[in-house]
Design an enzyme around this catalytic site. Structure first.
Site, mmCIF file in Angstrom:
data_model
loop_
_atom_site.group_PDB
_atom_site.id
_atom_site.type_symbol
_atom_site.label_atom_id
_atom_site.label_comp_id
_atom_site.label_asym_id
_atom_site.label_seq_id
_atom_site.Cartn_x
_atom_site.Cartn_y
_atom_site.Cartn_z
ATOM 1 N N VAL A 115 -29.692 -61.169 29.230
ATOM 2 C CA VAL A 115 -30.938 -61.583 28.338
ATOM 3 C C VAL A 115 -30.364 -62.844 27.328
ATOM 4 O O VAL A 115 -31.123 -63.345 26.495
ATOM 5 C CB VAL A 115 -30.923 -60.678 27.691
ATOM 6 C CG1 VAL A 115 -31.968 -59.831 28.531
ATOM 7 C CG2 VAL A 115 -30.007 -60.254 26.337
ATOM 8 N N ASN A 134 -35.408 -54.509 26.015
ATOM 9 C CA ASN A 134 -34.103 -53.537 25.171
ATOM 10 C C ASN A 134 -33.548 -53.549 25.436
ATOM 11 O O ASN A 134 -32.393 -52.996 25.194
ATOM 12 C CB ASN A 134 -35.480 -52.587 25.950
ATOM 13 C CG ASN A 134 -34.311 -51.315 26.949
ATOM 14 O OD1 ASN A 134 -34.207 -49.982 26.169
ATOM 15 N ND2 ASN A 134 -33.062 -51.008 28.206
ATOM 16 N N TYR A 164 -24.011 -54.991 15.205
ATOM 17 C CA TYR A 164 -24.701 -53.993 15.469
ATOM 18 C C TYR A 164 -26.475 -53.877 14.382
ATOM 19 O O TYR A 164 -27.098 -54.338 15.067
ATOM 20 C CB TYR A 164 -24.642 -52.458 16.193
ATOM 21 C CG TYR A 164 -25.744 -51.429 16.756
ATOM 22 C CD1 TYR A 164 -26.063 -52.274 18.592
ATOM 23 C CD2 TYR A 164 -26.608 -50.861 16.521
ATOM 24 C CE1 TYR A 164 -26.979 -50.958 19.326
ATOM 25 C CE2 TYR A 164 -27.595 -50.068 17.246
ATOM 26 C CZ TYR A 164 -27.499 -50.515 18.168
ATOM 27 O OH TYR A 164 -28.516 -49.841 19.132
ATOM 28 N N LYS A 179 -30.020 -55.489 14.714
ATOM 29 C CA LYS A 179 -31.304 -54.585 15.194
ATOM 30 C C LYS A 179 -32.102 -54.560 14.084
ATOM 31 O O LYS A 179 -33.090 -54.874 14.041
ATOM 32 C CB LYS A 179 -30.679 -52.854 14.885
ATOM 33 C CG LYS A 179 -30.215 -53.080 16.161
ATOM 34 C CD LYS A 179 -31.005 -52.803 17.555
ATOM 35 C CE LYS A 179 -30.234 -51.801 18.878
ATOM 36 N NZ LYS A 179 -31.261 -52.501 20.019
ATOM 37 N N ILE A 225 -30.212 -41.157 21.586
ATOM 38 C CA ILE A 225 -31.063 -40.650 22.462
ATOM 39 C C ILE A 225 -29.941 -40.341 23.218
ATOM 40 O O ILE A 225 -28.965 -41.323 23.399
ATOM 41 C CB ILE A 225 -31.422 -42.078 22.468
ATOM 42 C CG1 ILE A 225 -32.824 -42.370 21.301
ATOM 43 C CG2 ILE A 225 -32.554 -41.529 24.178
ATOM 44 C CD1 ILE A 225 -33.654 -40.960 21.428
HETATM 45 P P1 NAD Z 1 -27.989 -48.343 28.482
HETATM 46 O O1 NAD Z 1 -26.573 -48.429 28.088
HETATM 47 O O2 NAD Z 1 -28.082 -47.096 29.554
HETATM 48 O O3 NAD Z 1 -28.689 -49.510 29.297
HETATM 49 C C1 NAD Z 1 -28.835 -50.664 28.349
HETATM 50 C C2 NAD Z 1 -29.366 -51.671 29.344
HETATM 51 O O4 NAD Z 1 -29.519 -53.184 29.194
HETATM 52 C C3 NAD Z 1 -28.719 -51.972 31.176
HETATM 53 O O5 NAD Z 1 -30.297 -51.729 31.580
HETATM 54 C C4 NAD Z 1 -28.550 -52.706 30.917
HETATM 55 O O6 NAD Z 1 -27.603 -53.441 31.959
HETATM 56 C C5 NAD Z 1 -28.787 -53.895 30.140
HETATM 57 N N1 NAD Z 1 -28.135 -54.756 29.472
HETATM 58 C C6 NAD Z 1 -26.935 -54.326 28.974
HETATM 59 N N2 NAD Z 1 -26.408 -56.097 28.894
HETATM 60 C C7 NAD Z 1 -26.884 -56.734 28.888
HETATM 61 C C8 NAD Z 1 -27.463 -58.011 29.241
HETATM 62 N N3 NAD Z 1 -26.237 -58.632 28.446
HETATM 63 N N4 NAD Z 1 -28.565 -58.809 29.887
HETATM 64 C C9 NAD Z 1 -29.232 -58.528 29.969
HETATM 65 N N5 NAD Z 1 -29.441 -57.415 30.164
HETATM 66 C C10 NAD Z 1 -28.188 -56.987 29.751
HETATM 67 O O7 NAD Z 1 -28.406 -47.957 26.801
HETATM 68 P P2 NAD Z 1 -29.456 -47.196 26.303
HETATM 69 O O8 NAD Z 1 -29.133 -45.836 25.178
HETATM 70 O O9 NAD Z 1 -30.635 -46.853 26.802
HETATM 71 O O10 NAD Z 1 -30.283 -48.215 25.068
HETATM 72 C C11 NAD Z 1 -31.399 -48.989 25.199
HETATM 73 C C12 NAD Z 1 -31.680 -50.307 23.618
HETATM 74 O O11 NAD Z 1 -32.263 -48.945 23.278
HETATM 75 C C13 NAD Z 1 -30.637 -50.794 23.194
HETATM 76 O O12 NAD Z 1 -31.321 -52.103 22.835
HETATM 77 C C14 NAD Z 1 -30.159 -49.893 22.724
HETATM 78 O O13 NAD Z 1 -29.333 -51.156 21.540
HETATM 79 C C15 NAD Z 1 -30.788 -48.819 22.083
HETATM 80 N N6 NAD Z 1 -30.404 -48.112 21.529
HETATM 81 C C16 NAD Z 1 -30.145 -47.354 21.720
HETATM 82 C C17 NAD Z 1 -29.997 -45.554 21.085
HETATM 83 C C18 NAD Z 1 -29.360 -44.860 22.080
HETATM 84 O O14 NAD Z 1 -28.908 -44.064 20.622
HETATM 85 N N7 NAD Z 1 -29.056 -44.422 23.326
HETATM 86 C C19 NAD Z 1 -30.257 -45.477 20.176
HETATM 87 C C20 NAD Z 1 -30.842 -46.513 19.188
HETATM 88 C C21 NAD Z 1 -31.076 -47.657 20.086
#
Ligand code: NAD
Length: 248
Positions: A65, A91, A156, A160, A189
Site C-alpha cells: 500500500v 485497513n 503508529y 493513526k 482486537i
Molecule cells: P493483521 O496483521 O492481522 O493484518 C494486517 C493486514 O495488512 C494483512 O493483510 C497484511 O498483509 C496487510 N499489510 C501489512 N502491510 C502491508 C502493506 N505494506 N501493503 C499491503 N498490505 C499490508 O492486523 P489487524 O490486527 O487485522 O489490523 C488491521 C488494521 O486494524 C490495521 O490498520 C491496524 O493498525 C488496525 N488496528 C488493529 C488493532 C488490533 O488490536 N488488532 C487495533 C486498532 C487498530
C-alpha cells in the site's frame, strides 16, 4: 449511496484479521469484494473462497500500500475487472514499537508509509471513479491510539491520528460527489497482529476495557459494514470507536 448493481468493495489488508472479517462480511452483505495485501498467494486464496461462498465475486492482488504506483495499478485493475468501485476500506496496517529515544528512522518511516501514506495512495486512486460514478463509501481503519497516544507508539499513533485528519478532509472534498468518508478507531482486537503481545500486557489491557474482554475482528467488521450501507447514508467525516469502552 444508491446503486442498481452489486456493490463493489476493495479491502486493503484483506487477507488477515480485521480486514479478512470485513471482506467476508461485506460479501455476506451483498458485495463483490477484492482484497489487496502484502504476503503469499496462499494467504489470500481462502478469503477469496469465503467471499465466493457468501455469494460475492472475489478478487485478490498482492502489493504494498505504501507504493503509490502499486496502489494505482491495483485500483485500475480492480476497476477494469468489476467496472467500477463503490467501497474502499483502508485497513492495511503495521506497527513497529519503540520509545522515541530508541526509534530508528526505518521504524518511523515504515509505519508512516504503510499506515498513513497507504491510505492516501488508495484514496487518491479511487477518488476519480467515485466522483464520476455517482459516489461511494470510504472507511479508514484508525485506532484509539491515534486519539489518545500510546507509550512506545509515536510512529503508529501519529499515523493513526493522521488518518483521522485525512478522513475529515476527504469527507469535505468528496461529499458533493455523494461519497461518505469515515474512520473507525478500534481498541484492542484479537488478530494475528497481537500474537507477539505478552500475556501480562493482554491482562492489563483487558482491565481497562469496560466490557471486560478483548474485541473480535467481527466486532469491527459489523460497524464497517454498517458504514458502507445505505443505512449510514447521512454519516460522513465521523470517527467511531469500537473498543468496548477502552477509551472514554
Ligand atoms: P493483521 O496483521 O492481522 O493484518 C494486517 C493486514 O495488512 C494483512 O493483510 C497484511 O498483509 C496487510 N499489510 C501489512 N502491510 C502491508 C502493506 N505494506 N501493503 C499491503 N498490505 C499490508 O492486523 P489487524 O490486527 O487485522 O489490523 C488491521 C488494521 O486494524 C490495521 O490498520 C491496524 O493498525 C488496525 N488496528 C488493529 C488493532 C488490533 O488490536 N488488532 C487495533 C486498532 C487498530
Amino acid at each position: 449511496m444508491v446503486t442498481q448493481h452489486r456493490r463493489r468493495a476493495l479491502v486493503t489488508g484483506g487477507s488477515s484479521g480485521i480486514g479478512r472479517a470485513i471482506a467476508e462480511s461485506l460479501a455476506l452483505d451483498g458485495c463483490d469484494v477484492g482484497i489487496f495485501y502484502l504476503g503469499e498467494p496462499d494467504e489470500g486464496r481462502p478469503v477469496v473462497k469465503a467471499i465466493e461462498s457468501h455469494g460475492g465475486r472475489g478478487w485478490m492482488h498482492i502489493g504494498d500500500v505504501s507504493d503509490s504506483g502499486q496502489a494505482q495499478a491495483a485500483v485500475d485493475s480492480f476497476i477494469a475487472e468489476f467496472g467500477g468501485i463503490d467501497i474502499l476500506i483502508n485497513n492495511a496496517g503495521i506497527f513497529r514499537d519503540h520509545v522515541i529515544w530508541k526509534m530508528s528512522d526505518e521504524e518511523w518511516r515504515s509505519v508512516i508509509d504503510v499506515d498513513l501514506t497507504g491510505v492516501f495512495n488508495f484514496s487518491r486512486a479511487v477518488a476519480p471513479t467515485m466522483r464520476s460514478n455517482g459516489g461511494g463509501a470510504i472507511v479508514n481503519i484508525s485506532s484509539i491510539n491515534g486519539l489518545r497516544g500510546k507509550f512506545g507508539q509515536s510512529n503508529y499513533s501519529a499515523a493513526k491520528a493522521g488518518v483521522i485528519g485525512l478522513t475529515k478532509t476527504l469527507a469535505r472534498e468528496l461529499a458533493r460527489s455523494n461519497t461518505t468518508v469515515n474512520a473507525v478507531a478500534p481498541g484492542l482486537i484479537d488478530t494475528p497482529i497481537l500474537d507477539a503481545m505478552p500475556e501480562t500486557e493482554r491482562k492489563k489491557a483487558v482491565e481497562e476495557i469496560l466490557l471486560g474482554r478483548i474485541g473480535t475482528a467481527q466486532d469491527v467488521a459489523d460497524l464497517v459494514v454498517f458504514l458502507c450501507s445505505d443505512r449510514a447514508r447521512f454519516i460522513t467525516g465521523e470517527v467511531i470507536r469500537v473498543d468496548g469502552g477502552q477509551y472514554i
